[in-house]
Design an enzyme around this catalytic site. Sequence first.
Site, PDB file in Angstrom:
ATOM      1  NE  ARG A   1      10.911 -14.719  13.137  1.00 48.78           N
ATOM      2  CZ  ARG A   1      11.762 -13.771  12.801  1.00 48.78           C
ATOM      3  NH1 ARG A   1      12.611 -13.284  13.692  1.00 48.78           N
ATOM      4  NH2 ARG A   1      11.781 -13.296  11.575  1.00 48.78           N
ATOM      5  CB  SER A   2      11.970 -19.825  18.926  1.00 45.61           C
ATOM      6  OG  SER A   2      12.819 -20.938  19.032  1.00 45.61           O
ATOM      7  N   PRO A   3      11.898 -21.313  15.727  1.00 45.04           N
ATOM      8  CG  PRO A   3      13.577 -21.546  14.121  1.00 45.04           C
ATOM      9  CD  PRO A   3      12.893 -20.526  14.969  1.00 45.04           C
TER      10      PRO A   3
ATOM     11  CB  SER B   1      10.243 -22.465  20.679  1.00 40.67           C
ATOM     12  OG  SER B   1      11.096 -21.720  21.506  1.00 40.67           O
TER      13      SER B   1
END
EC number: 5.99.1.4
Length: 215
Positions: free
Chosen positions: A12-14, A16
């Site tokens: 969910r981490s942009p 990442s």
Amino acid sequence: MTLTADLFFSFRSPYSYLSVGRYRAMIEEFDLAIALRPVWPLAIRQPDFFERNHPNWLGYTFLDMMRVAQFHGIPFGAPRPDPIVQDVATRKTADDQPHIRRITRLGQAAARRGKGLIFAHEAGQLIWGGADGWNEGDHLAGAAERAGLDLAELDAEAVDDKDALETEIADNQNTLETAGHWGVPTLLFEGEPFFGQDRIDMARWRMEQKGLQRR
């Protein structure tokens, strides 16, 4: 000598997503192995995080992640659907989270096979690269195939071995925190954490000091 590192990653981490393709390019260019260590996103670990954050946080984050993508030439768009089920107006996170739990368990199953980084990049390009309905149809099957994996096998494992996979995911977070950080993306190399997509060049610099060689 092959150098090794761990990448702590959230689907969910942009940021990442904005890092994983560049780390993939590194393992293809250098004698380097990076093991994916998926973790639950903040919305799962700290459900009230978005509700209590500064009002400017969300707007600035969207501005920044868009320009990072533009700067590096990385395709980028809002996920459809969002991996996290969340009320946009209140930022309240729903109790039931089918998308993020499935994709994170799939990522851990891929990591068990030594192909987590490539799967995370392929899946990330769907989630954050603009694929509509990334969780439907044959999108994830194609991502798995491009990573040398079989989605049906991963999905079966994600269901049948759910508890063990979630224990491993929790262990990943514990390992990250023991190493001195808590957020993603974080690359851990020889006990030294490098947090953020803006620390990739610095991580490579450290690896070069340790003898990083091209393949």
